[in-house]
Motif scaffolding. Structure first.
Motif, PDB file in Angstrom:
ATOM      1  N   ARG A  47      75.601  59.899  40.747  1.00  0.00           N
ATOM      2  CA  ARG A  47      76.612  58.881  40.737  1.00  0.00           C
ATOM      3  C   ARG A  47      75.976  57.645  39.877  1.00  0.00           C
ATOM      4  NH1 ARG A  47      78.891  56.643  46.141  1.00  0.00           N
ATOM      5  NH2 ARG A  47      80.096  58.521  45.772  1.00  0.00           N
ATOM      6  N   ALA A  48      76.692  56.926  39.169  1.00  0.00           N
ATOM      7  CA  ALA A  48      76.665  55.815  38.401  1.00  0.00           C
ATOM      8  C   ALA A  48      77.687  54.496  38.794  1.00  0.00           C
ATOM      9  CB  ALA A  48      76.767  55.914  36.728  1.00  0.00           C
ATOM     10  N   GLU A  49      77.353  53.309  38.628  1.00  0.00           N
ATOM     11  CA  GLU A  49      78.302  52.185  38.618  1.00  0.00           C
ATOM     12  C   GLU A  49      78.424  51.643  37.545  1.00  0.00           C
ATOM     13  OE1 GLU A  49      75.517  48.603  40.344  1.00  0.00           O
ATOM     14  OE2 GLU A  49      76.481  49.691  41.815  1.00  0.00           O
ATOM     15  N   PHE A  50      79.755  51.013  37.243  1.00  0.00           N
ATOM     16  CA  PHE A  50      80.196  50.310  36.120  1.00  0.00           C
ATOM     17  C   PHE A  50      80.918  49.045  36.723  1.00  0.00           C
ATOM     18  CE2 PHE A  50      79.569  54.656  35.347  1.00  0.00           C
ATOM     19  CZ  PHE A  50      79.217  54.740  33.600  1.00  0.00           C
ATOM     20  N   PRO A  51      80.883  48.123  35.815  1.00  0.00           N
ATOM     21  CA  PRO A  51      81.452  46.872  36.011  1.00  0.00           C
ATOM     22  C   PRO A  51      82.843  47.185  35.485  1.00  0.00           C
ATOM     23  CG  PRO A  51      80.032  46.430  34.055  1.00  0.00           C
ATOM     24  CD  PRO A  51      79.701  47.861  34.674  1.00  0.00           C
ATOM     25  N   ASN A  52      83.630  46.543  36.406  1.00  0.00           N
ATOM     26  CA  ASN A  52      85.137  46.700  36.007  1.00  0.00           C
ATOM     27  C   ASN A  52      86.141  45.336  36.261  1.00  0.00           C
ATOM     28  OD1 ASN A  52      87.416  48.479  35.865  1.00  0.00           O
ATOM     29  ND2 ASN A  52      87.850  48.548  38.017  1.00  0.00           N
ATOM     30  N   LYS A  53      85.635  44.409  35.610  1.00  0.00           N
ATOM     31  CA  LYS A  53      86.170  43.221  35.422  1.00  0.00           C
ATOM     32  C   LYS A  53      87.696  43.342  34.984  1.00  0.00           C
ATOM     33  CE  LYS A  53      82.116  40.174  36.167  1.00  0.00           C
ATOM     34  NZ  LYS A  53      81.395  39.196  35.483  1.00  0.00           N
ATOM     35  N   ASP A  54      87.774  44.208  33.998  1.00  0.00           N
ATOM     36  CA  ASP A  54      89.141  44.388  33.498  1.00  0.00           C
ATOM     37  C   ASP A  54      90.183  45.349  34.050  1.00  0.00           C
ATOM     38  OD1 ASP A  54      87.644  46.603  32.762  1.00  0.00           O
ATOM     39  OD2 ASP A  54      87.317  46.471  30.434  1.00  0.00           O
ATOM     40  N   ARG A  55      89.624  45.964  35.137  1.00  0.00           N
ATOM     41  CA  ARG A  55      90.346  46.746  35.761  1.00  0.00           C
ATOM     42  C   ARG A  55      91.002  47.906  35.230  1.00  0.00           C
ATOM     43  NH1 ARG A  55      88.169  43.363  38.692  1.00  0.00           N
ATOM     44  NH2 ARG A  55      89.122  42.318  40.533  1.00  0.00           N
ATOM     45  N   LYS A  56      90.006  48.665  34.297  1.00  0.00           N
ATOM     46  CA  LYS A  56      90.345  49.739  33.460  1.00  0.00           C
ATOM     47  C   LYS A  56      90.307  50.824  34.187  1.00  0.00           C
ATOM     48  CE  LYS A  56      90.114  47.937  28.800  1.00  0.00           C
ATOM     49  NZ  LYS A  56      89.562  48.146  27.544  1.00  0.00           N
ATOM     50  N   LEU A  57      89.035  51.032  35.358  1.00  0.00           N
ATOM     51  CA  LEU A  57      88.791  51.998  36.024  1.00  0.00           C
ATOM     52  C   LEU A  57      89.535  51.965  37.351  1.00  0.00           C
ATOM     53  CD1 LEU A  57      84.939  52.163  35.573  1.00  0.00           C
ATOM     54  CD2 LEU A  57      86.655  53.472  34.362  1.00  0.00           C
ATOM     55  N   TRP A  58      90.062  52.985  37.694  1.00  0.00           N
ATOM     56  CA  TRP A  58      90.833  53.341  38.871  1.00  0.00           C
ATOM     57  C   TRP A  58      90.436  54.448  39.704  1.00  0.00           C
ATOM     58  CZ3 TRP A  58      95.167  50.334  40.590  1.00  0.00           C
ATOM     59  CH2 TRP A  58      95.580  49.276  39.766  1.00  0.00           C
ATOM     60  N   PRO A  59      90.355  54.319  41.212  1.00  0.00           N
ATOM     61  CA  PRO A  59      89.616  55.400  41.903  1.00  0.00           C
ATOM     62  C   PRO A  59      90.643  56.820  41.548  1.00  0.00           C
ATOM     63  CG  PRO A  59      90.035  53.573  43.015  1.00  0.00           C
ATOM     64  CD  PRO A  59      90.603  53.062  41.875  1.00  0.00           C
ATOM     65  N   GLY A  60      89.776  57.663  41.483  1.00  0.00           N
ATOM     66  CA  GLY A  60      90.252  59.100  41.191  1.00  0.00           C
ATOM     67  C   GLY A  60      90.675  59.294  39.942  1.00  0.00           C
ATOM     68  N   ALA A  61      90.500  58.430  38.711  1.00  0.00           N
ATOM     69  CA  ALA A  61      90.658  58.958  37.673  1.00  0.00           C
ATOM     70  C   ALA A  61      89.620  59.657  36.896  1.00  0.00           C
ATOM     71  CB  ALA A  61      90.905  57.686  36.629  1.00  0.00           C
ATOM     72  N   PHE A  62      89.900  60.377  35.970  1.00  0.00           N
ATOM     73  CA  PHE A  62      89.202  61.412  35.195  1.00  0.00           C
ATOM     74  C   PHE A  62      88.425  60.613  34.069  1.00  0.00           C
ATOM     75  CE2 PHE A  62      88.470  64.129  31.600  1.00  0.00           C
ATOM     76  CZ  PHE A  62      87.747  65.103  31.744  1.00  0.00           C
ATOM     77  N   VAL A  63      87.430  60.713  33.837  1.00  0.00           N
ATOM     78  CA  VAL A  63      86.344  60.112  32.786  1.00  0.00           C
ATOM     79  C   VAL A  63      85.544  60.925  32.035  1.00  0.00           C
ATOM     80  CG1 VAL A  63      86.733  57.905  33.666  1.00  0.00           C
ATOM     81  CG2 VAL A  63      84.810  59.125  34.613  1.00  0.00           C
ATOM     82  N   ARG A  64      85.014  60.618  30.878  1.00  0.00           N
ATOM     83  CA  ARG A  64      83.765  61.243  30.480  1.00  0.00           C
ATOM     84  C   ARG A  64      82.591  60.567  30.147  1.00  0.00           C
ATOM     85  NH1 ARG A  64      88.395  63.389  27.584  1.00  0.00           N
ATOM     86  NH2 ARG A  64      88.295  65.704  27.410  1.00  0.00           N
ATOM     87  N   VAL A  65      81.365  61.121  30.691  1.00  0.00           N
ATOM     88  CA  VAL A  65      80.250  60.436  30.875  1.00  0.00           C
ATOM     89  C   VAL A  65      79.110  60.872  29.763  1.00  0.00           C
ATOM     90  CG1 VAL A  65      78.355  59.527  32.441  1.00  0.00           C
ATOM     91  CG2 VAL A  65      80.803  60.036  33.147  1.00  0.00           C
ATOM     92  N   SER A  66      78.462  59.978  29.295  1.00  0.00           N
ATOM     93  CA  SER A  66      77.345  60.523  28.187  1.00  0.00           C
ATOM     94  C   SER A  66      76.023  59.755  28.980  1.00  0.00           C
ATOM     95  CB  SER A  66      77.409  59.774  26.867  1.00  0.00           C
ATOM     96  OG  SER A  66      76.352  59.851  26.194  1.00  0.00           O
ATOM     97  N   LEU A  67      75.257  60.633  29.294  1.00  0.00           N
ATOM     98  CA  LEU A  67      73.905  60.249  30.004  1.00  0.00           C
ATOM     99  C   LEU A  67      72.748  60.525  29.073  1.00  0.00           C
ATOM    100  CD1 LEU A  67      72.095  59.574  32.456  1.00  0.00           C
ATOM    101  CD2 LEU A  67      72.182  61.933  33.229  1.00  0.00           C
ATOM    102  N   GLU A  68      71.865  59.353  28.787  1.00  0.00           N
ATOM    103  CA  GLU A  68      70.765  59.573  28.168  1.00  0.00           C
ATOM    104  C   GLU A  68      69.537  59.662  28.843  1.00  0.00           C
ATOM    105  OE1 GLU A  68      70.190  57.350  24.639  1.00  0.00           O
ATOM    106  OE2 GLU A  68      72.357  57.830  23.835  1.00  0.00           O
ATOM    107  N   ALA A  69      68.524  60.810  28.905  1.00  0.00           N
ATOM    108  CA  ALA A  69      67.511  60.885  29.783  1.00  0.00           C
ATOM    109  C   ALA A  69      66.448  60.836  29.221  1.00  0.00           C
ATOM    110  CB  ALA A  69      67.865  61.851  30.798  1.00  0.00           C
ATOM    111  N   GLY A  70      65.754  59.913  28.260  1.00  0.00           N
ATOM    112  CA  GLY A  70      64.624  59.711  27.681  1.00  0.00           C
ATOM    113  C   GLY A  70      64.739  60.709  26.136  1.00  0.00           C
ATOM    114  N   MET A  71      63.410  61.285  25.719  1.00  0.00           N
ATOM    115  CA  MET A  71      63.380  61.847  24.434  1.00  0.00           C
ATOM    116  C   MET A  71      62.760  63.123  24.443  1.00  0.00           C
ATOM    117  SD  MET A  71      64.056  61.138  20.822  1.00  0.00           S
ATOM    118  CE  MET A  71      64.282  59.125  21.025  1.00  0.00           C
ATOM    119  N   GLU A  72      63.417  64.008  23.830  1.00  0.00           N
ATOM    120  CA  GLU A  72      62.607  65.552  23.785  1.00  0.00           C
ATOM    121  C   GLU A  72      61.935  65.400  22.310  1.00  0.00           C
ATOM    122  OE1 GLU A  72      63.764  70.098  23.964  1.00  0.00           O
ATOM    123  OE2 GLU A  72      65.294  68.543  24.199  1.00  0.00           O
ATOM    124  N   ARG A  73      60.561  65.602  22.339  1.00  0.00           N
ATOM    125  CA  ARG A  73      59.934  65.819  20.975  1.00  0.00           C
ATOM    126  C   ARG A  73      59.897  67.316  20.561  1.00  0.00           C
ATOM    127  NH1 ARG A  73      59.523  60.494  19.937  1.00  0.00           N
ATOM    128  NH2 ARG A  73      58.707  59.416  21.663  1.00  0.00           N
TER     129      ARG A  73
END
Length: 396
Positions: free
Chosen positions: A294-320
């Motif tokens: 789970r991640a949290e995002f600021p939503n001052k512009d009210r673009k995120l609505w409960p139940g909506a489908f979204v795509r997420v990009s997660l970066e978890a460090g560097m692979e050498r």
């Protein structure tokens, strides 16, 4: 008759011998010629088809044409693309603490409300009457305590003058303590009645957006009702729930410990708001091989609505030293995924690989050292050991 006579004519002397001798010689000559011709043909056939005969030339099929790419070894950010759903981090189903008739609704459906804003007023007439009775009882108890205190003070003076016994003084003191306990109970009743009156005024506990209104003036509001009075959802900050493969869990844990995680949303309008990691689940789902995040995002512009489908990009460090290839070079067969590596003699070798993940339209694989020439295009009809002709370079 003349012809018949000619046929019956006897040969002249010497004529019969010469004719008889000529006929066998001609016949023998024809038979010998035929035998010689057929023998020559048989010998020619045996020479052409026998074990020692030379095979006819066979035209070799041209080698298939392929393009080639090189397996690249590079340092690559560990980026996981996932699909998730927006979920509110703070949501309240508003219910009354006591039963009562709705007297007034102070907001409209779908309206933004602030914490502490009055939303509902219930009929408080009965609660106010109980408060009045409690206050009267407390006042009476207060008066009794005051009277008992005065009596106790007089008994002390009389006891000093030996007009009453010491036991009478003690009785007066006990009465004061008893009446003070009654006063404390009466004050508690007043406090309870006051709370009951306050509960008839229902305020918003959080900042949020009001949903559908389930009661109206005149409705009976009960704490045990199935539907809440209204549901409030906080929109200033929204959560996004998604899952990642368990193979990426060690990298995510290491990056989270080092505070190197980076999470972004891929908005339909091209925006990429950045959020913050707030939860890594405590168990891997054995059915899917994934773990909840789970991640949290600021939503001052009210673009995120409960139940909506979204795509997420997660970066978890560097692979050498990750080995990457174009996606189309990795094929799949009965034994799993593989690639065709071109050997020095021009033949291809089928090399099994493990697909770690797909990232930036490239395949991150395990099983290659890096630097190997790999068939990029034209690999669909190849077989292990087949010779190929390289005609160009594929996508790098």
């Amino acid at each position: 008759m003349k012809a018949l006579q000619i046929a019956r004519r006897r040969p002249r002397p010497g004529e019969a011998g010469s004719a008889a001798a000529a006929w066998p010689r001609k016949l023998l000559t024809g038979v010998v010629a035929a035998l010689l011709a057929s023998g020559a043909a048989a010998l020619a056939y045996r020479a052409a088809t026998g074990p020692g005969a030379a095979a006819p030339p066979v035209q070799r099929k041209p080698d298939p044409q392929v393009s080639v790419t090189v397996a690249q070894r590079t340092d690559l950010p560990i980026r996981v693309l996932a699909e998730g759903h927006v979920t509110p981090l703070n949501q309240v189903d508003l219910r009354p603490e006591v039963s009562g008739t709705v007297k007034q609704v102070h907001f409209r459906e779908g309206e933004e409300v602030r914490a502490g804003q009055l939303l509902f007023t219930l009929d408080a007439s009965e609660a106010e009457a109980q408060l009045a009775r409690a206050r009267a009882g407390a006042a009476q108890a207060q008066a009794q305590v005051q009277e008992a205190v005065r009596e106790h003070e007089r008994s002390i003076q009389l006891g000093r003058a030996n007009f009453i016994s010491a036991s009478a003084v003690d009785t007066a003191a006990g009465k004061v303590q008893s009446l003070r306990a009654v006063l404390d109970a009466a004050n508690a009743e007043v406090q309870s009645a006051r709370l009951a009156v306050e509960r008839m005024r229902i305020a918003a506990p959080i900042n949020g957006r009001a949903g559908r209104l389930n009661v109206h003036p005149g409705s009976l509001a009960q704490p045990t009702a199935q539907a809440p009075l209204v549901t409030l959802v906080q929109f200033d900050v929204m959560g996004v729930d998604f899952s990642i493969p368990e193979a990426d869990l060690p990298a995510l844990l290491a990056a989270a410990s080092a505070r190197q995680t980076r999470i972004r949303l891929q908005g339909a309008d091209g925006s990429t708001p950045e959020g913050r990691l707030v939860l890594i689940g405590n168990a891997v789902n054995p059915a899917t091989g994934t773990i909840d995040v789970r991640a949290e995002f600021p939503n001052k512009d009210r673009k995120l609505w409960p139940g909506a489908f979204v795509r997420v990009s997660l970066e978890a460090g560097m692979e050498r030293g990750a080995v990457v290839l174009p996606m189309n070079t990795v094929l799949e067969g009965p034994q799993g995924r593989f690639v065709f590596v071109i050997r020095q003699d021009g033949a291809v070798k089928q090399m099994p690989v493990k697909l770690a993940r797909m990232q930036d339209r490239m395949a991150v694989v395990e099983g290659l050292r890096g630097g190997e020439p790999v068939v990029a295009q034209g690999a669909r009809d190849l077989r292990d050991g087949a010779h190929v002709r390289v005609v160009g370079e594929g996508p790098q």
